[in-house]
Design a protein around this motif. Sequence first.
Motif, PDB file in Angstrom:
ATOM      1  N   ALA A  79       0.849  -1.206   0.179  1.00 41.16           N
ATOM      2  CA  ALA A  79       0.248  -0.033  -0.036  1.00 41.16           C
ATOM      3  C   ALA A  79       0.767   1.165   0.039  1.00 41.16           C
ATOM      4  O   ALA A  79       0.688   2.303  -0.691  1.00 41.16           O
ATOM      5  N   TRP A  80       1.959   1.222   0.771  1.00 40.20           N
ATOM      6  CA  TRP A  80       2.876   2.299   0.838  1.00 40.20           C
ATOM      7  C   TRP A  80       3.533   2.783  -0.505  1.00 40.20           C
ATOM      8  O   TRP A  80       3.465   3.954  -0.982  1.00 40.20           O
ATOM      9  N   LEU A  81       3.970   1.626  -1.076  1.00 42.05           N
ATOM     10  CA  LEU A  81       4.507   1.912  -2.439  1.00 42.05           C
ATOM     11  C   LEU A  81       3.530   2.478  -3.584  1.00 42.05           C
ATOM     12  O   LEU A  81       3.622   3.383  -4.388  1.00 42.05           O
ATOM     13  N   LEU A  82       2.254   1.713  -3.519  1.00 42.52           N
ATOM     14  CA  LEU A  82       1.236   2.076  -4.418  1.00 42.52           C
ATOM     15  C   LEU A  82       0.719   3.366  -4.360  1.00 42.52           C
ATOM     16  O   LEU A  82       0.325   3.960  -5.315  1.00 42.52           O
ATOM     17  N   VAL A 115      -2.842   5.520   2.954  1.00 42.66           N
ATOM     18  CA  VAL A 115      -2.279   3.965   3.182  1.00 42.66           C
ATOM     19  C   VAL A 115      -3.023   3.495   4.305  1.00 42.66           C
ATOM     20  O   VAL A 115      -3.704   2.290   4.484  1.00 42.66           O
ATOM     21  N   ALA A 116      -3.310   4.279   5.555  1.00 44.60           N
ATOM     22  CA  ALA A 116      -3.997   4.017   6.804  1.00 44.60           C
ATOM     23  C   ALA A 116      -5.535   3.643   6.351  1.00 44.60           C
ATOM     24  O   ALA A 116      -6.046   2.685   6.728  1.00 44.60           O
ATOM     25  N   ARG A 174       4.694   0.594  11.475  1.00 41.77           N
ATOM     26  CA  ARG A 174       5.194  -0.502  10.732  1.00 41.77           C
ATOM     27  C   ARG A 174       6.153   0.026   9.680  1.00 41.77           C
ATOM     28  O   ARG A 174       6.994  -0.825   9.341  1.00 41.77           O
ATOM     29  N   MET A 175       6.273   1.213   9.007  1.00 49.14           N
ATOM     30  CA  MET A 175       7.094   1.755   8.207  1.00 49.14           C
ATOM     31  C   MET A 175       8.444   1.755   8.660  1.00 49.14           C
ATOM     32  O   MET A 175       9.435   1.290   8.249  1.00 49.14           O
ATOM     33  N   GLY A 176       8.481   2.093   9.957  1.00 51.62           N
ATOM     34  CA  GLY A 176       9.663   2.210  10.909  1.00 51.62           C
ATOM     35  C   GLY A 176      10.342   0.721  11.026  1.00 51.62           C
ATOM     36  O   GLY A 176      11.533   0.553  10.695  1.00 51.62           O
ATOM     37  N   LEU A 225       5.030  -7.249  -5.305  1.00 57.13           N
ATOM     38  CA  LEU A 225       3.701  -7.155  -4.581  1.00 57.13           C
ATOM     39  C   LEU A 225       2.448  -6.831  -5.436  1.00 57.13           C
ATOM     40  O   LEU A 225       1.342  -6.757  -4.721  1.00 57.13           O
ATOM     41  N   GLY A 226       2.560  -6.530  -6.759  1.00 59.32           N
ATOM     42  CA  GLY A 226       1.381  -6.183  -7.560  1.00 59.32           C
ATOM     43  C   GLY A 226       0.337  -6.964  -7.517  1.00 59.32           C
ATOM     44  O   GLY A 226      -0.806  -6.565  -7.596  1.00 59.32           O
TER      45      GLY A 226
END
Length: 385
Positions: free
Chosen positions: A334-337, A345-346, A359-361, A384-385
């Motif tokens: 989700a972060w990448l897309l 993202v949340a 989580r990103m940390g 991850l696509g």
Amino acid sequence: MTRARRSTGLGLELPPAALAAMHSQLATLADDVVATIVDEVPSYRDAFSGPMGETISSAVQLALGGFLDLANRGRTDDLSAAPAVAGSYQLGRGEARSGRTTDALLSAYRIGARVAWRELSTTAVSHGLGAEVLADFAELVFAYIDEQSAAAVAGHSDELATTGRVRQRMLERVAHHLLSGSPVDQVVAAAERASWEPPLTLTAVIVPEPQARRVLTALSPATLPVADPPDLDEGVLLLVPDAHDHRRAALLRILADRGALAGPARPWLEARASYDRALRARAAGAELDTEAHLVPLVLDADAAARADLRAQALAPLADLRPGTAERLADTLRAWLLLQGRRDEVAAALFVHPQTVRYRMGQLRELYGDRLDDPEQVLALVVALG
């Protein structure tokens, strides 16, 4: 009042002045007949354009002239002997070779009868023909047209019976060469033998068998039905000519809600590529338009390679508990897309933005500088696509 002499049967003798007047209007009348047919029967719009329209107009004029001679000959018990009947028979054969059905042809004859009767009866009345003789004249007009129509239908049927099936086999041979990767000269030679004019492109369309006939009648007569296409366990394969660019929308409208699937338009000699795409899309559960499913088709083109890439890309998560690894992988995707937009993202993950931050940390600790490397980011997006 000028009177015509009635005769038995369907014949009648027209006054010389009326006959001369009708003959004088034949050229204009023939043009009117052709123009009305073109206006009311769309499938003849292109067929009757240019020099072909002039040829048809001349043929109509000759047929009408033959009718007037017949009408003035007295007793005419056998209309089928009229010379124009032979022309109608050959016209029917030509329509079969063109791929058109008799529906349009019979409509053209009905229109021709209507226009001819309207103009000729007006001339007849202006020359004083009475109602009784006019009724005989009308009967002869429509009996004559019936004979022409019947001859055309007979010609159409005979053509299909004698050469239609042979040509169909030739067309199937063209399709076979296209799908089996035959040398170009063999494909071109097969198309020439079948009198099939190669289009710019071909589009492979897979249609459920119960829908095939209805779809086929709505497509170009030059469409190639494929007998026993390779790798197709059920359904019918059609190769549709020149359904590219803006014409694709029209093709998709025909196929909509019929469980059909259209591959991409490809140069006609590359029709197999369109078929292969349609097969892959069908196996992936795609519907209607393969062009609307390009991303999953690309991602799944080599399933084993994609699985290896995913394992490689997610290697930093391999030592975590499965549940934790899965949550972090979902967050990373989700972060990448969503290009790092934390609130979005949340929302996509149904978690609090602080959870995303936490989580990103974790992910940055696991991946380090790799999350800032464009090549690594591309690998992660594809994996991850």
